[in-house]
Motif scaffolding. Structure first.
Motif, PDB file in Angstrom:
ATOM      1  N   ILE A  57       0.816  -1.221   0.000  1.00 51.63           N
ATOM      2  CA  ILE A  57       0.000   0.000   0.000  1.00 51.63           C
ATOM      3  C   ILE A  57       0.848   1.269   0.000  1.00 51.63           C
ATOM      4  CG2 ILE A  57      -1.674   1.325   1.356  1.00 51.63           C
ATOM      5  CD1 ILE A  57      -3.117  -1.290   1.852  1.00 51.63           C
ATOM      6  N   ASP A  58       1.875   1.319   0.862  1.00 50.78           N
ATOM      7  CA  ASP A  58       2.712   2.525   0.945  1.00 50.78           C
ATOM      8  C   ASP A  58       3.288   2.918  -0.418  1.00 50.78           C
ATOM      9  OD1 ASP A  58       2.117   2.127   3.550  1.00 50.78           O
ATOM     10  OD2 ASP A  58       4.158   2.312   4.302  1.00 50.78           O
ATOM     11  N   PRO A  59       3.985   1.995  -1.102  1.00 52.33           N
ATOM     12  CA  PRO A  59       4.574   2.404  -2.399  1.00 52.33           C
ATOM     13  C   PRO A  59       3.529   2.713  -3.463  1.00 52.33           C
ATOM     14  CG  PRO A  59       5.003   0.076  -1.961  1.00 52.33           C
ATOM     15  CD  PRO A  59       4.411   0.643  -0.718  1.00 52.33           C
ATOM     16  N   GLY A  60       2.388   1.998  -3.458  1.00 53.81           N
ATOM     17  CA  GLY A  60       1.318   2.278  -4.428  1.00 53.81           C
ATOM     18  C   GLY A  60       0.741   3.667  -4.203  1.00 53.81           C
ATOM     19  N   ALA A  61       0.518   4.005  -2.929  1.00 51.96           N
ATOM     20  CA  ALA A  61      -0.045   5.311  -2.582  1.00 51.96           C
ATOM     21  C   ALA A  61       0.937   6.423  -2.955  1.00 51.96           C
ATOM     22  CB  ALA A  61      -0.351   5.359  -1.082  1.00 51.96           C
ATOM     23  N   ARG A  62       2.225   6.195  -2.658  1.00 47.32           N
ATOM     24  CA  ARG A  62       3.258   7.198  -2.955  1.00 47.32           C
ATOM     25  C   ARG A  62       3.348   7.450  -4.468  1.00 47.32           C
ATOM     26  NH1 ARG A  62       8.499   8.102  -0.279  1.00 47.32           N
ATOM     27  NH2 ARG A  62       7.948   6.366   1.075  1.00 47.32           N
ATOM     28  N   LEU A  63       3.369   6.362  -5.247  1.00 52.59           N
ATOM     29  CA  LEU A  63       3.484   6.493  -6.705  1.00 52.59           C
ATOM     30  C   LEU A  63       2.260   7.221  -7.285  1.00 52.59           C
ATOM     31  CD1 LEU A  63       5.464   5.660  -8.954  1.00 52.59           C
ATOM     32  CD2 LEU A  63       4.138   3.568  -9.276  1.00 52.59           C
ATOM     33  N   ALA A  64       1.070   6.859  -6.785  1.00 52.74           N
ATOM     34  CA  ALA A  64      -0.155   7.510  -7.278  1.00 52.74           C
ATOM     35  C   ALA A  64      -0.128   9.001  -6.959  1.00 52.74           C
ATOM     36  CB  ALA A  64      -1.380   6.846  -6.651  1.00 52.74           C
ATOM     37  N   ALA A  65       0.276   9.342  -5.727  1.00 51.67           N
ATOM     38  CA  ALA A  65       0.317  10.750  -5.296  1.00 51.67           C
ATOM     39  C   ALA A  65       1.322  11.543  -6.136  1.00 51.67           C
ATOM     40  CB  ALA A  65       0.667  10.835  -3.817  1.00 51.67           C
ATOM     41  N   THR A  66       2.408  10.900  -6.559  1.00 44.83           N
ATOM     42  CA  THR A  66       3.427  11.573  -7.369  1.00 44.83           C
ATOM     43  C   THR A  66       2.965  11.739  -8.813  1.00 44.83           C
ATOM     44  OG1 THR A  66       4.957  10.254  -6.050  1.00 44.83           O
ATOM     45  CG2 THR A  66       5.917  11.524  -7.849  1.00 44.83           C
ATOM     46  N   GLN A  67       2.246  10.721  -9.332  1.00 40.29           N
ATOM     47  CA  GLN A  67       1.909  10.732 -10.761  1.00 40.29           C
ATOM     48  C   GLN A  67       0.707  11.580 -11.127  1.00 40.29           C
ATOM     49  OE1 GLN A  67       1.830   7.137 -12.917  1.00 40.29           O
ATOM     50  NE2 GLN A  67       4.010   6.747 -12.640  1.00 40.29           N
ATOM     51  N   THR A  68      -0.245  11.718 -10.218  1.00 39.42           N
ATOM     52  CA  THR A  68      -1.471  12.448 -10.593  1.00 39.42           C
ATOM     53  C   THR A  68      -1.149  13.919 -10.882  1.00 39.42           C
ATOM     54  OG1 THR A  68      -3.707  13.068  -9.942  1.00 39.42           O
ATOM     55  CG2 THR A  68      -2.111  12.894  -8.156  1.00 39.42           C
ATOM     56  N   LYS A  69      -1.724  14.393 -11.991  1.00 42.58           N
ATOM     57  CA  LYS A  69      -1.482  15.802 -12.326  1.00 42.58           C
ATOM     58  C   LYS A  69      -2.645  16.668 -11.868  1.00 42.58           C
ATOM     59  CE  LYS A  69       1.757  14.821 -15.956  1.00 42.58           C
ATOM     60  NZ  LYS A  69       1.732  13.908 -17.084  1.00 42.58           N
ATOM     61  N   ASN A  70      -3.870  16.120 -12.010  1.00 44.22           N
ATOM     62  CA  ASN A  70      -5.030  16.941 -11.608  1.00 44.22           C
ATOM     63  C   ASN A  70      -5.486  16.638 -10.180  1.00 44.22           C
ATOM     64  OD1 ASN A  70      -6.377  14.532 -11.771  1.00 44.22           O
ATOM     65  ND2 ASN A  70      -7.743  15.116 -13.439  1.00 44.22           N
ATOM     66  N   LYS A  71      -4.676  15.824  -9.470  1.00 46.97           N
ATOM     67  CA  LYS A  71      -4.939  15.507  -8.057  1.00 46.97           C
ATOM     68  C   LYS A  71      -6.291  14.818  -7.843  1.00 46.97           C
ATOM     69  CE  LYS A  71      -2.017  19.240  -6.238  1.00 46.97           C
ATOM     70  NZ  LYS A  71      -0.976  18.683  -5.387  1.00 46.97           N
ATOM     71  N   LYS A  72      -6.630  13.921  -8.786  1.00 44.36           N
ATOM     72  CA  LYS A  72      -7.861  13.142  -8.638  1.00 44.36           C
ATOM     73  C   LYS A  72      -7.534  11.666  -8.891  1.00 44.36           C
ATOM     74  CE  LYS A  72     -10.950  16.937  -9.625  1.00 44.36           C
ATOM     75  NZ  LYS A  72     -11.770  17.615 -10.604  1.00 44.36           N
ATOM     76  N   ILE A  73      -7.723  10.866  -7.875  1.00 45.67           N
ATOM     77  CA  ILE A  73      -7.297   9.458  -7.939  1.00 45.67           C
ATOM     78  C   ILE A  73      -8.478   8.534  -7.635  1.00 45.67           C
ATOM     79  CG2 ILE A  73      -5.826   7.702  -6.851  1.00 45.67           C
ATOM     80  CD1 ILE A  73      -3.764   9.859  -6.300  1.00 45.67           C
ATOM     81  N   LEU A  74      -8.583   7.472  -8.441  1.00 46.66           N
ATOM     82  CA  LEU A  74      -9.580   6.425  -8.182  1.00 46.66           C
ATOM     83  C   LEU A  74      -8.837   5.206  -7.638  1.00 46.66           C
ATOM     84  CD1 LEU A  74     -12.610   5.555  -8.664  1.00 46.66           C
ATOM     85  CD2 LEU A  74     -11.825   4.579 -10.824  1.00 46.66           C
TER      86      LEU A  74
END
Lengths: 279, 279
Positions: free
Chosen positions: A105-122
């Motif tokens: 979970i930690d690395p998945g969450a970190r990668l998602a937070a870094t990659q999103t440009k419009n700050k909207k994650i599903l």
């Protein structure tokens, strides 16, 4: 715990990395690990006698996870990878019985937070993972401005186990789950269950090519690379790789077949199967 | 085992009938039992910490079934109903620790063999049930001329658990499984998993109204009626019914909700839930 000193020196450690999941999902993580760390040895445990974890309660998943980690430790591993999102929600610690623990979970969450440009994650996950809000909480720790919606997709695991990974029915089921999406312009999707990367082709088709799909397997490798660099884990520099060992709590010919397909695509290493008890 | 003698006399026995399954499927059997034997007491065990059984190996399913039966016996039941087809394939005995045992396969096979007119039967079940050939062997014992084809439908259980019981996607999945049918003019279908009666409406739609669907729950009641008549089991003639007791090996709010819906339709009896360990 006794340690075999032949495998361990100041500069190297040939003991395997222990990886566990309830079933085949964790093989998507193992596949990435083998592919990115080809010099390392691995021991995989599939708790197939009690799978799946995604529909079970938090205390039961914690108990099963501890039993799995204790089993891996009894087999002399040098690190523990929790290759199951549901189990990861119940294993918050970074150290267990003196060994480093890596949850997905930690690395998945970190990668998602870094990659999103419009700050909207599903976030997609099992019922247990979604209920735990582990991804949501972790992503918000990286960036409190990110908007997150989580959807439980309980049928994705049996669809992956059934091998219907690129099928119009799987596509329709995905579309049915996604009618619940209230955050329409997300740009990043966390595949919050290690089975889901098996459905990647279908999911990319449903979401469209512009959406980033975050796969826990790739994400966890980034963290491990760092820890090899700073010697939190010592690498296996002996140049010798053992056969890949897969332990299962219930014998399953289907598991053997699927793991040979999945793992055989990234390594020529022979696989030894063993049925074990972890209780 | 100590027996509470207040519940037991020469002519009656108010102890409950013990019923078990891995999850919610057995509730379709319990529903029939309560409806046909409204004077009896019942104790239901759902082994939700280890569900499902259909994908697990024969020795594991046998071990789990024995643990479940021993648990029910420790709670003073007067008979054991194996309300799970996969478990029934591993419980061939009619007596366990001195108590009568009723599995769902014998009565289902008998009813199918009696009802078919053209002697062509289709059996649907989990992978484990189909692999065991238990229905095929049992039906052939009743009538060796009957032609039987068995098809494993692994996604039916998670579809039922998800509540998609009358849905176009479930219909399409059924049609996909049924492309394997090589015995096109069967007139009888055995619903060889206790979850499948929950999908009855969809399955009847796919097969057409002229096909008889055999439901284990109804079939088992016929056998029990006989055994009440010949006093193999003594009835509860005290006129007092206790609350229905449902024990689960893992706590689950969803299970509670669904069991209230399913059981609430046939009885006003209150349900008491308890989380238990059977190991």
């Amino acid at each position: 715990m006794t340690t075999d000193l032949r495998n361990l020196s100041d500069s190297f450690d040939s003991r395997p990395i222990g990886v566990f999941d309830s079933g085949i999902g964790g093989l998507t993580v193992l596949r990435e690990l083998i592919s990115q760390f080809p010099n390392e040895n691995f021991l995989y445990l599939g708790d197939t006698a009690r799978l799946p974890y995604g529909s079970k309660s938090a205390p039961t998943v914690r108990k099963y996870s501890e039993q799995n980690m204790n089993f891996l430790i009894s087999r002399q591993v040098k690190a523990l990878v929790v290759a199951c999102n549901t189990a990861s929600t119940q294993v918050p610690e970074n150290i267990f019985c003196g060994l480093p623990v890596y949850n997905v979970i930690d690395p998945g969450a970190r990668l998602a937070a870094t990659q999103t440009k419009n700050k909207k994650i599903l976030v997609l996950g099992t019922r247990a993972t979604v209920k735990s809000e582990a991804y949501k909480n972790k992503i918000l720790m990286f960036d409190p401005e990110i908007q997150i919606q989580s959807i439980a997709c309980p049928l994705f695991v049996p669809l992956a186990e059934e091998g219907w990974v690129d099928d119009t029915i799987t596509e329709q089921i995905a579309k049915k789950y996604f009618t619940e999406i209230a955050l329409p312009d997300f740009d990043t999707v966390v595949l919050g269950c290690t089975h889901y990367p098996l459905l990647k082709t279908t999911l990319q088709k449903v979401f469209g090519a512009n959406i980033s799909l975050i796969d826990s397997g790739s994400a966890i490798c980034e963290i491990l690379k760092n820890d090899f660099k700073n010697l939190k884990i010592k690498p296996n520099t002996t140049g010798k790789q053992e056969n890949l060992k897969i332990c299962l709590t219930d014998f399953g010919p289907q598991f053997e077949l699927l793991s040979k397909q999945l793992i055989g695509a990234v390594t020529a290493r022979k696989i030894d199967f063993e049925t074990v008890s972890v209780i």
